[in-house]
Design a protein around this motif. Structure first.
Motif, PDB file in Angstrom:
ATOM      1  N   LYS A  30       0.760  -0.470   0.319  1.00  0.00           N
ATOM      2  CA  LYS A  30       0.195   0.188   0.228  1.00  0.00           C
ATOM      3  C   LYS A  30       0.960   1.487   0.025  1.00  0.00           C
ATOM      4  O   LYS A  30       0.396   2.919  -0.400  1.00  0.00           O
ATOM      5  N   GLU A  36       2.333   5.506  -7.237  1.00  0.00           N
ATOM      6  CA  GLU A  36       2.444   6.672  -7.206  1.00  0.00           C
ATOM      7  C   GLU A  36       1.512   7.415  -8.590  1.00  0.00           C
ATOM      8  O   GLU A  36       0.039   7.376  -8.383  1.00  0.00           O
ATOM      9  N   LYS A  39      -2.315   5.917  -8.889  1.00  0.00           N
ATOM     10  CA  LYS A  39      -3.127   6.573  -7.720  1.00  0.00           C
ATOM     11  C   LYS A  39      -3.773   7.843  -8.711  1.00  0.00           C
ATOM     12  O   LYS A  39      -5.230   7.824  -8.483  1.00  0.00           O
ATOM     13  N   GLU A  44      -6.856   1.027 -11.189  1.00  0.00           N
ATOM     14  CA  GLU A  44      -6.574  -0.250  -9.944  1.00  0.00           C
ATOM     15  C   GLU A  44      -5.518  -0.664 -10.131  1.00  0.00           C
ATOM     16  O   GLU A  44      -5.107  -1.665 -11.130  1.00  0.00           O
TER      17      GLU A  44
END
Length: 213
Positions: A30, A36, A39, A44
């Motif tokens: 996580k 990076e 996100k 996903e």
């Protein structure tokens, strides 16, 4: 397989691969810098932390016609999910930062197989990757922990051209006394971020302390 079916149902328009990341623990996965850009773009990534996952995924190149892509292998390629402006900026950075890349390659030649700029980082200064067909760093660690022989494969250091630490390194090309220390700290921090340990922890501590004082 049900997780892969669910993932495919949630894939973004234009997404051409199922992305995944293996790590020693879920917490490590996580917090990985590798995530990076995914996100940032809302893509996903499957996070896999069981010991068997690394082996299983190496035998599962695709699912239902869609290739599976380890995000820590090769150079990040988001295909249609990366616009042309981003690609051109990445190409320009690779050219403009060539002197820094060459000096980092020379300084870290015993630790890194290559040094290159990357688009996968947003907040972190650097991360480690392996070549597309290379053995992952996690699998190398798992083999060693099991007492099995693992080939010594150097990782690739990827740097974020926009990070202040990288810019500081670039400004110090003409003989900054601490360039080598900063370069090794950059590498060792990238290694720590992906779950590894510096080859010489005491040297890492000395370098950090020297810069702090």
């Amino acid at each position: 397989l049900s997780s892969l079916e669910d993932y495919k149902a949630r894939m973004k328009d234009g997404q051409e691969a199922i992305y995944y990341l293996t790590a020693d623990t879920l917490a490590a996965a996580k917090s990985s810098p590798q995530l990076e850009v995914f996100k940032k773009k809302g893509i996903e990534v499957l996070l896999l932390s069981e010991r068997v996952d690394e082996w299983a995924m190496s035998h599962l190149p695709e699912f239902d016609g869609t290739p599976l892509q380890a995000i820590a292998k090769g150079q990040v390629d988001l295909g249609k999910l990366q616009d042309e402006a981003e690609k051109k900026q990445a190409e320009a950075s690779a050219v403009s930062m060539k002197p820094l890349l060459d000096k980092l390659k020379d300084t870290l030649k015993d630790a890194a197989a290559d040094v290159r700029t990357t688009t996968r980082l947003v907040d972190s200064p650097a991360c480690l990757a392996t070549e597309e067909q290379g053995m992952s760093l996690q699998l190398q660690r798992l083999l060693k922990q099991a007492g099995q022989a693992a080939p010594e494969m150097k990782p690739v250091l990827e740097i974020n051209p926009e990070h202040p630490l990288v810019k500081k390194l670039e400004q110090g090309l003409d003989g900054a006394a601490h360039f080598a220390d900063l370069a090794h700290i950059l590498f060792d921090q990238a290694l720590l971020a992906e779950g590894g340990l510096p080859a010489d922890p005491a040297a890492y501590v000395r370098r950090v302390n020297a810069l702090l004082v």
